[in-house]
Design a protein around this motif. Sequence first.
Motif, PDB file in Angstrom:
ATOM      1  N   LEU A   1     -16.591  23.535 -27.620  1.00 30.83           N
ATOM      2  CA  LEU A   1     -15.274  23.789 -27.028  1.00 30.83           C
ATOM      3  C   LEU A   1     -15.065  22.932 -25.783  1.00 30.83           C
ATOM      4  O   LEU A   1     -13.982  22.380 -25.582  1.00 30.83           O
ATOM      5  CB  LEU A   1     -15.115  25.271 -26.691  1.00 30.83           C
ATOM      6  CG  LEU A   1     -13.777  25.651 -26.070  1.00 30.83           C
ATOM      7  CD1 LEU A   1     -12.640  25.430 -27.068  1.00 30.83           C
ATOM      8  CD2 LEU A   1     -13.790  27.080 -25.591  1.00 30.83           C
ATOM      9  N   SER A   2     -16.095  22.801 -24.960  1.00 30.13           N
ATOM     10  CA  SER A   2     -15.971  21.966 -23.765  1.00 30.13           C
ATOM     11  C   SER A   2     -15.709  20.514 -24.131  1.00 30.13           C
ATOM     12  O   SER A   2     -14.900  19.840 -23.489  1.00 30.13           O
ATOM     13  CB  SER A   2     -17.229  22.072 -22.906  1.00 30.13           C
ATOM     14  OG  SER A   2     -17.314  23.351 -22.330  1.00 30.13           O
ATOM     15  N   ILE A   3     -16.387  20.033 -25.159  1.00 33.52           N
ATOM     16  CA  ILE A   3     -16.146  18.657 -25.621  1.00 33.52           C
ATOM     17  C   ILE A   3     -14.702  18.522 -26.094  1.00 33.52           C
ATOM     18  O   ILE A   3     -14.003  17.576 -25.727  1.00 33.52           O
ATOM     19  CB  ILE A   3     -17.132  18.275 -26.743  1.00 33.52           C
ATOM     20  CG1 ILE A   3     -18.542  18.130 -26.159  1.00 33.52           C
ATOM     21  CG2 ILE A   3     -16.700  16.983 -27.435  1.00 33.52           C
ATOM     22  CD1 ILE A   3     -19.630  17.991 -27.212  1.00 33.52           C
ATOM     23  N   ALA A   4     -14.254  19.484 -26.887  1.00 28.46           N
ATOM     24  CA  ALA A   4     -12.883  19.435 -27.411  1.00 28.46           C
ATOM     25  C   ALA A   4     -11.854  19.485 -26.285  1.00 28.46           C
ATOM     26  O   ALA A   4     -10.869  18.738 -26.295  1.00 28.46           O
ATOM     27  CB  ALA A   4     -12.656  20.573 -28.392  1.00 28.46           C
ATOM     28  N   LEU A   5     -12.071  20.360 -25.312  1.00 24.28           N
ATOM     29  CA  LEU A   5     -11.106  20.482 -24.215  1.00 24.28           C
ATOM     30  C   LEU A   5     -11.087  19.241 -23.334  1.00 24.28           C
ATOM     31  O   LEU A   5     -10.059  18.916 -22.744  1.00 24.28           O
ATOM     32  CB  LEU A   5     -11.414  21.717 -23.366  1.00 24.28           C
ATOM     33  CG  LEU A   5     -11.125  23.069 -24.001  1.00 24.28           C
ATOM     34  CD1 LEU A   5     -11.570  24.203 -23.091  1.00 24.28           C
ATOM     35  CD2 LEU A   5      -9.650  23.211 -24.339  1.00 24.28           C
ATOM     36  N   ASN A   6     -12.207  18.534 -23.235  1.00 22.81           N
ATOM     37  CA  ASN A   6     -12.253  17.334 -22.408  1.00 22.81           C
ATOM     38  C   ASN A   6     -11.734  16.096 -23.140  1.00 22.81           C
ATOM     39  O   ASN A   6     -11.458  15.086 -22.507  1.00 22.81           O
ATOM     40  CB  ASN A   6     -13.674  17.092 -21.889  1.00 22.81           C
ATOM     41  CG  ASN A   6     -14.036  18.081 -20.800  1.00 22.81           C
ATOM     42  OD1 ASN A   6     -13.236  18.371 -19.930  1.00 22.81           O
ATOM     43  ND2 ASN A   6     -15.242  18.613 -20.866  1.00 22.81           N
TER      44      ASN A   6
ATOM     45  N   PRO B   1      -5.090  21.367 -16.206  1.00 19.73           N
ATOM     46  CA  PRO B   1      -6.301  22.048 -15.735  1.00 19.73           C
ATOM     47  C   PRO B   1      -6.174  23.565 -15.668  1.00 19.73           C
ATOM     48  O   PRO B   1      -7.136  24.287 -15.950  1.00 19.73           O
ATOM     49  CB  PRO B   1      -6.526  21.454 -14.347  1.00 19.73           C
ATOM     50  CG  PRO B   1      -5.846  20.128 -14.376  1.00 19.73           C
ATOM     51  CD  PRO B   1      -4.686  20.289 -15.300  1.00 19.73           C
ATOM     52  N   LYS B   2      -4.989  24.062 -15.321  1.00 18.62           N
ATOM     53  CA  LYS B   2      -4.807  25.520 -15.257  1.00 18.62           C
ATOM     54  C   LYS B   2      -4.876  26.135 -16.656  1.00 18.62           C
ATOM     55  O   LYS B   2      -5.488  27.174 -16.858  1.00 18.62           O
ATOM     56  CB  LYS B   2      -3.479  25.875 -14.590  1.00 18.62           C
ATOM     57  CG  LYS B   2      -3.468  25.630 -13.101  1.00 18.62           C
ATOM     58  CD  LYS B   2      -2.159  26.060 -12.487  1.00 18.62           C
ATOM     59  CE  LYS B   2      -2.173  25.780 -10.993  1.00 18.62           C
ATOM     60  NZ  LYS B   2      -0.922  26.173 -10.355  1.00 18.62           N
ATOM     61  N   LEU B   3      -4.261  25.479 -17.620  1.00 24.40           N
ATOM     62  CA  LEU B   3      -4.302  25.966 -18.992  1.00 24.40           C
ATOM     63  C   LEU B   3      -5.731  25.913 -19.529  1.00 24.40           C
ATOM     64  O   LEU B   3      -6.195  26.843 -20.193  1.00 24.40           O
ATOM     65  CB  LEU B   3      -3.378  25.134 -19.878  1.00 24.40           C
ATOM     66  CG  LEU B   3      -3.374  25.481 -21.366  1.00 24.40           C
ATOM     67  CD1 LEU B   3      -2.942  26.926 -21.587  1.00 24.40           C
ATOM     68  CD2 LEU B   3      -2.488  24.516 -22.131  1.00 24.40           C
TER      69      LEU B   3
ATOM     70  N   GLN C   1     -10.676  28.766 -21.144  1.00 16.83           N
ATOM     71  CA  GLN C   1     -12.100  29.015 -20.998  1.00 16.83           C
ATOM     72  C   GLN C   1     -12.367  30.477 -20.658  1.00 16.83           C
ATOM     73  O   GLN C   1     -13.281  31.091 -21.205  1.00 16.83           O
ATOM     74  CB  GLN C   1     -12.708  28.100 -19.944  1.00 16.83           C
ATOM     75  CG  GLN C   1     -12.803  26.671 -20.398  1.00 16.83           C
ATOM     76  CD  GLN C   1     -13.337  25.748 -19.326  1.00 16.83           C
ATOM     77  OE1 GLN C   1     -13.080  25.944 -18.146  1.00 16.83           O
ATOM     78  NE2 GLN C   1     -14.064  24.736 -19.744  1.00 16.83           N
ATOM     79  N   VAL C   2     -11.573  31.039 -19.766  1.00 17.91           N
ATOM     80  CA  VAL C   2     -11.736  32.448 -19.405  1.00 17.91           C
ATOM     81  C   VAL C   2     -11.489  33.330 -20.626  1.00 17.91           C
ATOM     82  O   VAL C   2     -12.237  34.279 -20.883  1.00 17.91           O
ATOM     83  CB  VAL C   2     -10.794  32.831 -18.241  1.00 17.91           C
ATOM     84  CG1 VAL C   2     -10.734  34.338 -18.055  1.00 17.91           C
ATOM     85  CG2 VAL C   2     -11.227  32.140 -16.958  1.00 17.91           C
TER      86      VAL C   2
END
Length: 123
Positions: A75-80, A86-88, A93-94
């Motif tokens: 997920l971190s790879i996908a989001l980056n 950044p807020k979204l 993530q939360v």
Amino acid sequence: MIFVNWILGPQLLGVIFLLAGYIQKCFPPKEINSLYGYRTARSMQDQQHWDEGNKYSTQLMLNCGWVLLVAGIMLSIALNLFDIDPKLKAWMQVAVVVAGSVVVVMVLFTKTEKHLKDTFNDI
């Protein structure tokens, strides 16, 4: 900011479950107690239930921890990869951490209770 996402992302939940699982595997609760171990009414019936419940839930916790760790990294790879506000990204993530923790706890309890019920033919 990206470094923080890699540390505080959803994979942190997987690391926490792995640490808790390995601690419980290395130092299993020997006697029935109300402070440490898998504590439910069914698991605290007698020593056999206690031992089996803790053994089973520990292995399940480790399995879930690995799944959460890998899913969090993916997920971190996908989001980056995408240009997301950044807020979204933080809210996403939360949401994943909260949903992941709720799902894992529900899986741990339901599967362990079913295992105890099936193993000891409890009603």
